[in-house]
Write an enzyme that holds these catalytic residues in place. Structure first.
Site, short mmCIF file in Angstrom:
data_model
loop_
_atom_site.label_atom_id
_atom_site.label_comp_id
_atom_site.label_asym_id
_atom_site.label_seq_id
_atom_site.Cartn_x
_atom_site.Cartn_y
_atom_site.Cartn_z
N SER A 33 -27.24 -33.70 26.42
CA SER A 33 -28.44 -32.87 26.26
C SER A 33 -28.80 -32.20 27.58
CB SER A 33 -29.58 -33.73 25.71
OG SER A 33 -30.66 -32.95 25.29
N ASP A 115 -26.58 -32.18 14.57
CA ASP A 115 -27.44 -31.93 15.73
C ASP A 115 -28.23 -30.64 15.52
OD1 ASP A 115 -28.62 -31.51 18.21
OD2 ASP A 115 -26.86 -32.19 19.33
N HIS A 149 -28.44 -35.74 17.38
CA HIS A 149 -28.55 -35.48 18.82
C HIS A 149 -28.66 -36.81 19.57
CE1 HIS A 149 -29.37 -32.80 22.21
NE2 HIS A 149 -30.31 -33.65 22.58
#
Length: 322
Positions: A33, A115, A149
């Site tokens: 991320s 995601d 995610h």
């Protein structure tokens, strides 16, 4: 100290030890991320001192272009040709290492099909960006796993489709092992995940960035030192693992450093793992303790002069003896 006949022990909080000086080699970097976006920045800025990168839910170099709105959109639809041109200009100006250094890198990429925070389009753009500098045979892109995610593991975390703290998910897939083996080549089988043989220790980050909490970095970071690397690290590799937003020491303590999956591979392959740590700046501009990949702290965030990038490089230099 005695008050009204009672004795009170005043315990002083010991400062973390300095990051040890070592002689590791073959530096690589990975991130999830915001850590993935930051890893790309570091890889480009210091391409001459790393051999590869693992990018999990990230995007192209400088894709936010100093804009929080671009960052919120995860840089979906970024002009990759323009970003590659910016990279070349910055290299010519000495703001980042020569782009020719990228040609030898090995890159491992991951995008979960579930995601929604960093969509597959952002990672597809990153693949196009890399193609401008790195041969296709040196890039591996896994984008067929039904994961949300998070950092995918095969041993720890939430269900694979979950979007929740600690943003580590048991997907039956070992992302850390896959990226390390892609970057470094065949490795020995990992060690015992449940009983690490090495030592995870805290170190003082303020040595590398004065007043770090005012710039989005924590006072303390972590380093994992496996067996055989304790006495100087000669013959050991170095991997830098960057956590994502809300995975910092102030939020999760050492959860990411212990459970992201790197340490078991480090134990059997003499890989020192550096886990730099961010810090939240609330209520703005960084309440979720993200890495500075859009300029919330520093207009030079994406070049070698950037505060956070330079701090991480100084840590790596300590561990490599550069």
């Amino acid at each position: 100290m005695t008050i009204a006949g009672c004795t009170l022990a005043l315990a002083a909080t010991a400062a973390p030890a300095p990051l040890p000086a070592m002689k590791t080699q073959q530096v690589s970097i990975s991130g999830l991320s915001s850590g993935a976006f930051m890893a790309v920045q570091y890889q480009v800025a210091y391409s001459g001192s790393v051999i590869g990168a693992g990018i999990i839910a990230g995007g192209s170099y400088y894709c936010a272009q100093g804009s929080m709105m671009n960052a919120i959109g995860s840089c979906k639809g970024a002009d990759v040709a323009e970003l590659a041109a910016v990279t070349r200009k910055r290299a010519e100006a000495g703001q980042v290492d020569p782009v020719t250094k990228l040609a030898a890198h090995r890159v491992w990429m991951f995008s979960g099909t579930l995601d929604k925070l960093v969509p597959s389009a952002s990672m597809a753009d990153l693949a196009k960006y890399y193609a401008a500098f790195i041969p296709a045979a040196q890039i591996q892109f896994k984008n067929d796993l039904a994961a949300s995610h998070a950092m995918p593991t095969d041993s720890y975390g939430n269900k694979c489709d979950a979007l929740a703290a600690p943003f580590i998910s048991n997907c039956g897939f070992d992302a850390a092992g896959n990226l390390l083996q892609w970057i470094y080549g065949p490795l020995k089988a990992r060690g015992d995940i449940a009983a690490p043989a090495g030592k995870l220790q805290e170190f003082d980050q303020s040595e590398f960035l004065p007043a770090p909490t005012t710039h989005g970095m924590a006072n303390t970071g972590y380093v994992y030192i496996p067996p055989g690397c304790e006495a100087g690290g000669t013959g050991c590799k170095l991997h830098i693992a960057l956590h994502g937003c809300m995975q910092d020491i102030g939020t999760l303590k050492d959860t990411y450093a212990r459970h992201a999956g790197y340490n078991a591979w480090a134990d059997t392959n003499r890989i020192v793992v550096l886990y730099p740590q961010t810090a939240a700046i609330s209520p703005m501009p960084n309440p979720k303790a993200c890495w500075d990949w859009w300029g919330y702290d520093d207009p030079d965030y994406s070049v070698q002069g950037g505060r956070q990038l330079r701090a991480i490089k100084r840590m790596a230099d300590r561990l490599t003896g550069a």
